[in-house]
Design a protein around this motif. Sequence first.
Motif, short mmCIF file in Angstrom:
data_model
loop_
_atom_site.label_atom_id
_atom_site.label_comp_id
_atom_site.label_asym_id
_atom_site.label_seq_id
_atom_site.Cartn_x
_atom_site.Cartn_y
_atom_site.Cartn_z
N LEU A 150 -5.42 -5.35 -6.80
CA LEU A 150 -4.91 -4.52 -7.67
C LEU A 150 -4.65 -5.02 -9.08
CD1 LEU A 150 -2.41 -2.53 -5.41
CD2 LEU A 150 -4.54 -1.47 -6.29
N GLY A 151 -4.86 -6.29 -9.15
CA GLY A 151 -4.61 -7.00 -10.58
C GLY A 151 -2.85 -7.22 -10.65
N LEU A 152 -2.13 -7.06 -9.74
CA LEU A 152 -0.89 -7.09 -9.76
C LEU A 152 -0.17 -8.16 -9.57
CD1 LEU A 152 0.08 -3.41 -8.54
CD2 LEU A 152 0.06 -4.33 -10.73
N GLY A 153 -0.80 -9.37 -9.15
CA GLY A 153 -0.48 -10.71 -8.58
C GLY A 153 -1.42 -11.43 -8.07
N GLY B 22 -10.15 6.18 0.57
CA GLY B 22 -9.28 5.12 -0.11
C GLY B 22 -9.38 4.05 0.76
N MET B 23 -8.41 3.06 0.16
CA MET B 23 -8.54 1.63 1.13
C MET B 23 -7.11 1.16 0.62
SD MET B 23 -10.57 -0.91 -1.10
CE MET B 23 -10.03 -2.42 -0.27
N ILE B 24 -6.57 0.28 1.51
CA ILE B 24 -5.20 -0.37 1.37
C ILE B 24 -5.37 -1.67 0.88
CG2 ILE B 24 -3.06 -1.25 2.45
CD1 ILE B 24 -3.67 0.92 4.86
N CYS B 25 -4.67 -2.05 -0.58
CA CYS B 25 -5.01 -3.11 -1.23
C CYS B 25 -3.93 -4.18 -1.40
CB CYS B 25 -5.50 -2.65 -2.95
SG CYS B 25 -6.78 -1.25 -2.84
N SER B 26 -4.20 -5.45 -1.48
CA SER B 26 -3.06 -6.39 -1.76
C SER B 26 -2.83 -6.62 -3.44
CB SER B 26 -3.98 -7.66 -1.38
OG SER B 26 -4.95 -7.94 -2.39
N GLN B 27 -1.82 -7.16 -3.47
CA GLN B 27 -1.55 -7.48 -5.00
C GLN B 27 -2.86 -7.99 -6.01
OE1 GLN B 27 1.92 -10.10 -5.78
NE2 GLN B 27 3.18 -8.57 -4.81
N LEU B 28 -3.80 -8.84 -5.20
CA LEU B 28 -4.78 -9.56 -5.99
C LEU B 28 -5.79 -8.45 -6.25
CD1 LEU B 28 -5.98 -12.19 -7.15
CD2 LEU B 28 -7.14 -12.57 -4.83
N LEU C 42 -0.27 -4.70 0.01
CA LEU C 42 1.03 -4.59 -0.85
C LEU C 42 1.93 -3.56 -0.32
CD1 LEU C 42 2.61 -4.93 -3.73
CD2 LEU C 42 0.90 -3.37 -4.84
N VAL C 43 3.04 -3.71 -0.06
CA VAL C 43 4.02 -2.64 0.43
C VAL C 43 4.98 -2.27 -0.64
CG1 VAL C 43 5.71 -2.18 2.15
CG2 VAL C 43 3.95 -3.74 2.75
#
Length: 356
Positions: free
Chosen positions: A13-16, A5-11, A23-24
């Motif tokens: 993930l398509g959430l912002g 897996g990987m730790i993702c940002s909002q961008l 993304l915390v």
Amino acid sequence: VESEGMICSQLELGLGDDHSGILVLHADAPVGESLKSYFGDVIFDLELTPNRPDCLSVLGIAREIAALTGKEVHEPDSYYIEDGPEINDLLDIDVQDNILCPRYTANVIEGVTVGPSPLWIQNRLLKCGQRPINNVVDITNYVMLEYGQPLHAFNYELIKDKKIIVRQALTNESFITLDEVERQLNPPMLVIADTHKSVALAGIMGGLNTEMTEDTTTVLLESANFDPINTRRTSQSLRLRSESSSRFDKGLQPDLAILALRRATQLILQTAGGRSCKGTLDSNPRPTSRPRLLFSLDRLAKILGIHVPIERVTGILESLGFPTTIEDNDTVGVDIPYWRSDIVQQDDLAEEVARV
């Protein structure tokens, strides 16, 4: 160490739009649950008729669903503590045209901290096609989607002489809107102004000269009612359509302004901190009581071609939020709720019974 897996940002993930870091999630996010089930939601894409501006809101749709399911609608809590200075010591309002602006309400909130909105607000705005900007602006959009009442937040420190004037535009008045486009205004276009300049195009878009920034600490919050025909003509003339204008040009009830103002004030205090002024400025020179109609079951039968029992008629109207009283065996007294601007005669009530 193997990692799948990987730790993702909002961008990612398509959430912002934020890609500055990971993304915390909130501390209560359940470990091991899929992100889809944690963030997931059902999004309804609704096609509405122009006569139902109340359905351009979550509460409006909830009332429709309540009528069909027998559930009860619970409006959001809007209570907050007023522990700041008196509003009259902070702001003055002069509505010079109360035909084009039947009602203008405003609050001042001091000591706010402008920054990103909580993730739950950003998430709901994104699902409704709104781009998160900051906690104060996001709240105005959130409440607009919730109640159907557009609001606007000004940087209070940039309002000259701490006075708001609602007037028609001057001939060939130049004004730069928030989209950074300079526009030429003419009467009877309606503007919100201070003693030196226009600060917003009423019911359509705010001005670049008083926009919210990260340095803003005092907010002037506006919730008003504007004439639908003038708003529509202004929007068409300037080729400037917004979420606000699309609601105002269909006709909103003046009663809605104060309800949305209190809800937005409460949410700003909750998400941006600060303290609210004591009291609310409310220019409402022509207050009107909610209309009451006498609804004849004989007329209903002529329109529908069928007889509907009086208990069924009152049950349907009550489920839609219309308080009723049985006047006699053939007549029902019906109070029109504040959110329904399209009900003006008993044939409109017949349509309500028919569609349910």
